[in-house]
Design a protein around this motif. Structure first.
Motif, short mmCIF file in Angstrom:
data_model
loop_
_atom_site.label_atom_id
_atom_site.label_comp_id
_atom_site.label_asym_id
_atom_site.label_seq_id
_atom_site.Cartn_x
_atom_site.Cartn_y
_atom_site.Cartn_z
N SER A 180 42.75 5.93 37.61
CA SER A 180 42.35 5.99 36.04
C SER A 180 40.93 5.78 36.25
O SER A 180 39.92 7.08 35.64
CB SER A 180 43.09 5.73 34.71
OG SER A 180 42.73 4.64 34.80
N LEU A 209 48.01 11.46 28.14
CA LEU A 209 46.54 10.93 29.11
C LEU A 209 46.30 9.64 28.30
O LEU A 209 46.05 9.89 27.03
CB LEU A 209 45.80 12.45 29.13
CG LEU A 209 45.84 13.66 29.75
CD1 LEU A 209 45.08 14.39 29.92
CD2 LEU A 209 46.72 13.29 31.36
N VAL A 210 45.22 9.11 29.41
CA VAL A 210 45.63 9.41 31.22
C VAL A 210 45.68 8.06 31.45
O VAL A 210 45.90 7.11 30.90
CB VAL A 210 44.18 9.07 32.06
CG1 VAL A 210 43.99 9.30 32.73
CG2 VAL A 210 43.15 9.96 30.73
N ASN A 263 40.33 5.25 28.38
CA ASN A 263 40.27 7.59 27.71
C ASN A 263 39.07 7.13 26.92
O ASN A 263 38.74 8.39 27.08
CB ASN A 263 41.50 7.13 27.26
CG ASN A 263 42.79 7.42 27.38
OD1 ASN A 263 42.90 8.02 28.78
ND2 ASN A 263 43.82 8.01 26.73
N ALA A 278 37.11 10.59 28.76
CA ALA A 278 36.45 11.32 28.02
C ALA A 278 34.94 11.50 27.41
O ALA A 278 35.04 13.05 27.81
CB ALA A 278 36.84 11.15 26.19
N ILE A 284 41.59 14.39 25.46
CA ILE A 284 42.27 12.59 25.56
C ILE A 284 42.38 11.90 24.27
O ILE A 284 43.04 11.20 24.24
CB ILE A 284 41.07 12.40 26.91
CG1 ILE A 284 41.29 12.26 27.82
CG2 ILE A 284 41.27 10.41 26.88
CD1 ILE A 284 40.35 12.42 29.14
N THR A 295 44.52 9.76 21.96
CA THR A 295 44.77 8.09 22.02
C THR A 295 44.69 8.12 20.50
O THR A 295 45.67 7.08 20.04
CB THR A 295 43.63 7.64 22.29
OG1 THR A 295 43.19 8.28 23.86
CG2 THR A 295 43.22 5.96 21.95
#
Length: 429
Positions: free
Chosen positions: A301, A334-335, A360, A364, A379, A383
């Protein structure tokens, strides 16, 4: 949970984890104050208690070393539920601390807190007070982790990266020969979390061997740059530091400290260093093994964090988005912390696959700033959905959305507070 219910629960998590000036990540598993956790947690506190947010960072800096280093753990009070504690680190100072650092998010979040504060007088006073300490920390990075001005920080322990057992460190960590005289120990983490979600025992033996290497070197960073068997360039560290230096420069200008030329020099070097980690064929940035000098060719990531740093060209940003869209075909959320195409992908083991809300948030933010708001919103929505589905877990299964690791986790609650109460991309920090 509904959104309002989740917001109330997020605030409750922070209050429950408050230990009077510092916030633990979660009870039992992590009972002390961690560096980058404290930064994210402060952002969460800012949503409903600004003085408490500033106290989080002030308390963190009680652990700063005289040389400027900000340690990754500050042991403010004794606790028996975590290993390795202060006695294993052997750092003789008050309060006790670890002897390594973590991704340096503080400068960026101080800028954010100053910009969003309702109480501007308080915020400016706090930022002004914190600035010299942050500057000393960033000078430590440059002086003792990049003395040759390569633009890349040398990381000396997987724990410093924040992504402890990432598959990016497999080969470098495997070269660490377990100390035959390693003092015996009992892990505490697997008493709180299923072992299938935590680093393996062989990794822990090497983590603790490196701690002994640190102690034998008397914590001398320049000596460790020569002798430590684990030496890598970490995108998490380098990209977070580059962004932090951008924001430290902004703070210097805003508060009139006059360090712009010095910080601009750091930025020029790290821009060059980070962009040297690009792999055109893969469409990704890779971490680097500084012992062999070779790229570590596994996507993680953190490979997307040059967007957060702001170093990537528009063309490379577009390639990164294409790569991310490829990852999205293999997971529901994601992610993932490791490329789901990789044979090293493990969807529930700590940093080898699960989704982390804090990373994330960084990815983002970078996507939004490069002009990809739809990808950033995907994203963000993922979340928030993970939290509403599985609560404030430490991390999440990228295929099923199940909550993993510790529960009632402070930084997950903080990110939920930030994202739920910010209606647009411009309000994400």
């Amino acid at each position: 949970m509904q959104t309002q219910e989740s917001l109330e629960e997020a605030r409750r998590v922070l209050r429950a984890n408050d230990r009077g000036g510092f916030t633990i990540p979660t009870a039992g598993l992590y009972p002390f104050q961690w560096l980058w956790d404290a930064g994210f947690t402060a952002l969460g506190w800012m949503r409903f208690d600004e003085p408490r947010a500033w106290a989080e960072l002030e308390t963190l800096f009680l652990g700063q070393w005289e040389n400027g280093m900000l340690p990754h753990i500050v042991f403010h009070r004794p606790e028996e539920t975590y290993f390795p504690g202060p006695e294993r680190w052997g750092v003789t100072r008050t309060p006790p601390t670890s002897a390594i650092t973590q991704p340096p998010v503080v400068a960026t979040f101080v800028r954010s807190m100053l910009e969003q504060a309702q109480d501007q007088a308080l915020a400016e006073a706090k930022a002004r007070s914190l600035y010299p300490r942050i500057l000393a920390y960033h000078r430590w990075f440059k002086r003792e982790r990049d003395p040759e001005n390569t633009g890349l920080v040398t990381v000396l322990h997987p724990w410093e990266t924040g992504a402890d057992n990432s598959p990016a460190w497999d080969e470098a960590l495997a070269r660490v020969e377990v100390d035959p005289a390693l003092p015996p120990y009992t892990r505490r983490d697997t008493a709180h979390v299923d072992p299938s979600q935590r680093p393996r025992q062989a990794e822990y033996d090497r983590f603790l061997t490196l701690l002994e290497v640190y102690k034998r070197a008397g914590f001398d960073q320049l000596r460790l740059l020569r002798e430590c068997p684990f030496r890598v360039a970490s995108l998490l560290i380098d990209c977070v530091l580059h962004r932090a230096n951008r924001d430290l420069l902004w703070l210097s200008e805003r508060l009139g400290f006059g360090h712009e030329a010095e910080i601009a020099g750091w930025l020029k070097a790290s821009q060059r260093g980070i962009e040297g980690l690009w792999d055109e064929e893969a469409g990704l940035y890779f971490n680097r093994d500084l012992v062999t000098g070779e790229p570590i060719r596994v996507g993680v990531s953190a490979s997307f964090l040059p967007l957060y740093a702001g170093t990537a060209s528009p063309e490379r940003a577009r390639r990164l988005l294409d790569t991310l869209e490829g990852w999205a075909q293999r997971v529901r959320y994601l992610v993932p912390s490791t490329d789901p195409h990789s044979p090293r992908f493990e969807p529930q083991r700590y940093w080898r696959g699960p989704v982390w809300a804090v990373v994330n948030y960084l990815i983002a933010l970078g996507l939004a700033e490069y002009g990809y708001p739809e990808a950033a919103l995907r994203i963000r929505r993922d979340t928030l959905e993970l939290v509403q589905k599985s609560g404030f877990s430490e991390y999440f299964h990228p295929l099923t959305g199940a909550g993993l690791g510790g529960s009632s986790f402070s930084w997950t609650a903080a990110i939920y507070l930030v994202w739920s109460q910010s209606p647009s991309a411009s309000g994400w920090v």
